[in-house]
Structure formats: structure tokens, C-alpha cells
Motif scaffolding. Structure first.
Motif, mmCIF file in Angstrom:
data_model
loop_
_atom_site.group_PDB
_atom_site.id
_atom_site.type_symbol
_atom_site.label_atom_id
_atom_site.label_comp_id
_atom_site.label_asym_id
_atom_site.label_seq_id
_atom_site.Cartn_x
_atom_site.Cartn_y
_atom_site.Cartn_z
ATOM 1 N N GLY A 37 0.782 -1.225 0.000
ATOM 2 C CA GLY A 37 0.000 0.000 0.000
ATOM 3 C C GLY A 37 0.814 1.275 0.000
ATOM 4 O O GLY A 37 0.256 2.375 0.134
ATOM 5 N N ILE A 38 2.137 1.178 -0.171
ATOM 6 C CA ILE A 38 2.986 2.372 -0.207
ATOM 7 C C ILE A 38 2.920 2.988 -1.596
ATOM 8 O O ILE A 38 3.148 2.322 -2.603
ATOM 9 C CB ILE A 38 4.442 2.031 0.150
ATOM 10 N N VAL A 39 2.597 4.293 -1.657
ATOM 11 C CA VAL A 39 2.488 4.993 -2.943
ATOM 12 C C VAL A 39 3.857 5.535 -3.348
ATOM 13 O O VAL A 39 4.505 6.254 -2.594
ATOM 14 C CB VAL A 39 1.465 6.142 -2.865
ATOM 15 N N ASN A 40 4.284 5.143 -4.528
ATOM 16 C CA ASN A 40 5.544 5.620 -5.093
ATOM 17 C C ASN A 40 5.245 6.694 -6.139
ATOM 18 O O ASN A 40 4.294 6.556 -6.917
ATOM 19 C CB ASN A 40 6.290 4.439 -5.737
ATOM 20 N N VAL A 41 6.042 7.750 -6.141
ATOM 21 C CA VAL A 41 5.890 8.836 -7.122
ATOM 22 C C VAL A 41 7.248 9.065 -7.767
ATOM 23 O O VAL A 41 8.244 9.260 -7.050
ATOM 24 C CB VAL A 41 5.412 10.148 -6.461
ATOM 25 N N ALA A 42 7.313 9.062 -9.105
ATOM 26 C CA ALA A 42 8.599 9.250 -9.766
ATOM 27 C C ALA A 42 8.403 9.821 -11.171
ATOM 28 O O ALA A 42 7.437 9.479 -11.861
ATOM 29 C CB ALA A 42 9.353 7.925 -9.844
ATOM 30 N N PRO A 43 9.333 10.695 -11.610
ATOM 31 C CA PRO A 43 9.262 11.269 -12.958
ATOM 32 C C PRO A 43 10.090 10.464 -13.963
ATOM 33 O O PRO A 43 11.165 9.973 -13.632
ATOM 34 C CB PRO A 43 9.871 12.670 -12.757
ATOM 35 N N PHE A 44 9.575 10.361 -15.199
ATOM 36 C CA PHE A 44 10.279 9.640 -16.264
ATOM 37 C C PHE A 44 10.121 10.395 -17.583
ATOM 38 O O PHE A 44 9.008 10.761 -17.960
ATOM 39 C CB PHE A 44 9.716 8.226 -16.430
ATOM 40 N N SER A 45 11.239 10.592 -18.282
ATOM 41 C CA SER A 45 11.159 11.276 -19.573
ATOM 42 C C SER A 45 11.360 10.332 -20.759
ATOM 43 O O SER A 45 11.392 10.775 -21.900
ATOM 44 C CB SER A 45 12.180 12.425 -19.640
ATOM 45 N N PHE A 46 11.485 9.029 -20.489
ATOM 46 C CA PHE A 46 11.476 8.048 -21.575
ATOM 47 C C PHE A 46 10.027 7.578 -21.715
ATOM 48 O O PHE A 46 9.652 6.471 -21.340
ATOM 49 C CB PHE A 46 12.414 6.879 -21.263
ATOM 50 N N PHE A 47 9.198 8.466 -22.291
ATOM 51 C CA PHE A 47 7.731 8.338 -22.246
ATOM 52 C C PHE A 47 7.128 8.964 -23.499
ATOM 53 O O PHE A 47 7.575 10.023 -23.940
ATOM 54 C CB PHE A 47 7.236 9.077 -20.986
ATOM 55 N N ASN A 48 6.113 8.295 -24.094
ATOM 56 C CA ASN A 48 5.471 8.893 -25.275
ATOM 57 C C ASN A 48 4.176 8.160 -25.648
ATOM 58 O O ASN A 48 3.805 7.163 -25.032
ATOM 59 C CB ASN A 48 6.423 8.910 -26.473
ATOM 60 N N ILE A 49 3.514 8.681 -26.699
ATOM 61 C CA ILE A 49 2.294 8.082 -27.260
ATOM 62 C C ILE A 49 2.677 6.894 -28.142
ATOM 63 O O ILE A 49 3.664 6.965 -28.878
ATOM 64 C CB ILE A 49 1.524 9.097 -28.123
ATOM 65 N N VAL A 50 1.887 5.843 -28.086
ATOM 66 C CA VAL A 50 2.087 4.691 -28.963
ATOM 67 C C VAL A 50 0.907 4.538 -29.914
ATOM 68 O O VAL A 50 1.071 4.284 -31.103
ATOM 69 C CB VAL A 50 2.278 3.400 -28.144
ATOM 70 N N SER A 51 -0.317 4.689 -29.384
ATOM 71 C CA SER A 51 -1.517 4.442 -30.186
ATOM 72 C C SER A 51 -2.677 5.252 -29.636
ATOM 73 O O SER A 51 -2.734 5.549 -28.443
ATOM 74 C CB SER A 51 -1.857 2.943 -30.123
ATOM 75 N N ASN A 53 -5.854 4.127 -30.739
ATOM 76 C CA ASN A 53 -6.949 3.167 -30.855
ATOM 77 C C ASN A 53 -6.416 1.746 -30.666
ATOM 78 O O ASN A 53 -6.011 1.103 -31.629
ATOM 79 C CB ASN A 53 -7.630 3.294 -32.225
ATOM 80 N N PRO A 54 -6.368 1.281 -29.415
ATOM 81 C CA PRO A 54 -6.794 1.954 -28.180
ATOM 82 C C PRO A 54 -5.756 2.976 -27.738
ATOM 83 O O PRO A 54 -4.616 2.941 -28.219
ATOM 84 C CB PRO A 54 -6.888 0.797 -27.177
ATOM 85 N N PRO A 55 -6.120 3.875 -26.805
ATOM 86 C CA PRO A 55 -5.137 4.848 -26.344
ATOM 87 C C PRO A 55 -4.066 4.171 -25.494
ATOM 88 O O PRO A 55 -4.355 3.631 -24.421
ATOM 89 C CB PRO A 55 -5.968 5.838 -25.522
ATOM 90 N N VAL A 56 -2.829 4.178 -25.998
ATOM 91 C CA VAL A 56 -1.718 3.498 -25.330
ATOM 92 C C VAL A 56 -0.508 4.425 -25.307
ATOM 93 O O VAL A 56 -0.222 5.109 -26.296
ATOM 94 C CB VAL A 56 -1.344 2.187 -26.073
ATOM 95 N N VAL A 57 0.166 4.445 -24.170
ATOM 96 C CA VAL A 57 1.414 5.202 -24.048
ATOM 97 C C VAL A 57 2.522 4.238 -23.655
ATOM 98 O O VAL A 57 2.271 3.125 -23.169
ATOM 99 C CB VAL A 57 1.304 6.340 -23.008
#
Length: 202
Positions: A37-51, A53-57
Motif C-alpha cells: 500500500g505504499i504509494v511511489n511517485v517518480a518522474p520519467f522522460s522516456f515516455f510517449n504516445i504509442v496508439s 486506438n486503443p489509447p496506449v502510451v
């Protein structure tokens, strides 16, 4: 023109060329939750849109010395999370979440961010973000160098959009009101600059 073969470089040398060339990069501020139940928060810049339909990142979580990061482990074990778009109003606190903490510690202990319940996933979101995606893990892929896993690559399907009223206009996002922040190299970030339009050829 200078030619460099990636295989002749160290991991850090490749990293510097990539993050200095592929700019600006959108930043995903990701919340995940451990089995405890521990919430982790972290930033990542290796991230983008893939599709759409369906919406996928996509999200790639680099390993350090072959060790899986908390975000990757939580996504793998729980199969869900929440992605928040970095903006000018939350960038400082998001940067604080990059602190190197133990798995049993939440980044919320060092960053002034507010958890809010999600609608379609159990993982909570962050109130401070103007745009967030509640996501489920569609697929996870090991990125390997020889036999060693060096990164955990995720395809994440968006189950729910949560968008602040002030940035949502006629089914679109107003970029000026969103005021997104992107990642450059080193310690550098970038704000949204001049916007120009080009008609696509017919």
C-alpha cells in the motif's frame, strides 16, 4: 559529420548523446502502489504516445546496476498506475520525487503533493496535475544487453482521462493553459515555446 558506433561507447556516453539529441521530451510523473500500500511517485522522460486506438502510451524505466526500480516493480505486480503530465505548477515538487528513497518510503514524505482517489484503478492520482491518465499494463518487455535486463519497457493502456476544466476546450487540450514542462539534458527543463502551424500536404 561525425559518426559514432554505439557499441564503442559506455552506457553513460550513449545516455548523454540520446538525452541531448532527443529533446524536448515529455515527462510522465507516475504514481504506483506497492503490495503493502505504499504509494511511489517518480518522474520519467522516456515516455510517449504509442496508439490512439486503443489509447496506449509507453514508459521505459531504466535499471541501475540491473536492479528493478520501485515504479517498474509496482507496475509489474499490480498491473496499473497513474501518469501525470508535468507542468509549470508541479515541476518543482515533481523534481523532489526523484530522491533516492528506500522501497518502504514514499516520495510524498519529501514532496508536497496531494493524493486523490482514482476512478478506474486502485492507485491514487495527484491533485496538482492538470492532466492525468489512469492506466493498466498492456504489456511489459525486458530490454536487455546480452543477458542482462537494463530497462523495463511498458505499454500502458489509458482507462480514464482526468483533465482540469481550465485546460479542456471543445474536446482538446489548450497547451498554453496546460503549460507543460519538458526534459532536456543534465538538470535542464524547458517551458512551452513559440507555437507555429504547417498544413499537411494532400
Amino acid at each position: 559529420m561525425k559518426e559514432i558506433v554505439p557499441a564503442t561507447l559506455t552506457q553513460q556516453e550513449n545516455y548523454k548523446l540520446l538525452i541531448g539529441s532527443i529533446i524536448p521530451r515529455p515527462v510522465a510523473l507516475v504514481t504506483t502502489q506497492s503490495a503493502q500500500g505504499i504509494v511511489n511517485v517518480a518522474p520519467f522522460s522516456f515516455f510517449n504516445i504509442v496508439s490512439s486506438n486503443p489509447p496506449v502510451v509507453s514508459l521505459s524505466v531504466q535499471r541501475k546496476n540491473g536492479i528493478e526500480k520501485d515504479t517498474a516493480r509496482n507496475l509489474r505486480e499490480q498491473g496499473e498506475g497513474v501518469i501525470h503530465i508535468l507542468d509549470e505548477e508541479n515541476v518543482f515538487e515533481a523534481n523532489e520525487t526523484a530522491a533516492n528513497l528506500a522501497p518502504e518510503e514514499s516520495e510524498l514524505s519529501v514532496a508536497k503533493l496531494t493524493l486523490v482517489p482514482s476512478s478506474k484503478v486502485l492507485t491514487p492520482g495527484l491533485q496538482e496535475a492538470k492532466v492525468r491518465f489512469e492506466v493498466s499494463v498492456l504489456e511489459r518487455i525486458d530490454i536487455k544487453k546480452e543477458e542482462t535486463v537494463t530497462a523495463d519497457f511498458f505499454l500502458l493502456q489509458i482507462e480514464n482521462y482526468v483533465i482540469a476544466e481550465e485546460v479542456y476546450e471543445d474536446g482538446k487540450i489548450n497547451p498554453h493553459k496546460l503549460a507543460p514542462v519538458s526534459r532536456l539534458a543534465g538538470q535542464d527543463y524547458s517551458k512551452l515555446g513559440e507555437i507555429f502551424s504547417l498544413a499537411r500536404p494532400k
